[in-house]
Write a protein that holds these residues in place. Sequence first.
Motif: not given
Length: 288
Positions: A262, A266, A272, A286
């Motif tokens: 993640v 990001e 997410v 995502l």
Amino acid sequence: MPTYAALTTLPGREPAEALAEALEDLEPEPYGVGAFEIEDGSGLWEVGAYFFDPPDEVALALLAAVHAARDFSVSELPEIDWVAKVRRELHPVEAGRFFVYGAHDADKVPEGRVALLIEAAVAFGTGHHATTLGCLKALDRLATEGFVGRNVADIGCGTAVLAMAAASIWPGTVLASDIDVVAVEVAAANAEANGLGDRLICVEAAGFDNPVITARAPFDLVFANILKGPLVELAPDMGVNVAEGGYVILSGILNQQADDVVAAYEAQGFGVTGRDELGDWTTLVLRK
């Protein structure tokens, strides 16, 4: 006839690959050698060699000592038709609207479902593993929410079950790629078996590294059901090759590894929208 396996572990990619290369020079010569990261956060790699004749255990012990690996575990493998065995033991998989089955279960396909015929083969991905099942469920949810994928890619496609699932419910062609040429051939064969031969473009590639893939970018949906390490490495390329507002569905991730994946995505502008655990494995959805 029986075959033989010799397996060991050691820390680090470079030492593991060096040991694998050294194994190729053994006599009797192995018919296959591999080095794979053990995805448990330990940093260990498994190195294996496979032989038609009993391996030289003294030579294996010397190689283990030279490369600071654990002693090789040598075993005789029974003579089994693994594909036939898997076909007998696999049962249909249901994931939302999708029904994944082998030819031996053709009479069990329910009315009104999106049926995908996947035979057990040398390439990974029959739909039974929690990672593939998680991706199918995530795809079903996106479609139920109204998303329509018009430019879709399945990176590391294996048997192409995910690419075929997308092609079965949405218009246009879907790109399916794999680093393994055998997987690409299996993907194309499965597409033909499901009447999708003209709907899948199957290419050999590591990640997005193929002109056929880059020419079709940016994608509005990308599947990548591989492993944590390659997923993290792919994150910058995902940022480049996924359109604004587009989705990625990622799996092959142990639950304890999900936060790292993640964070990598990001950093590339993804957020997410879905996170599901099936047993030990996490599937992430995502959006960019």
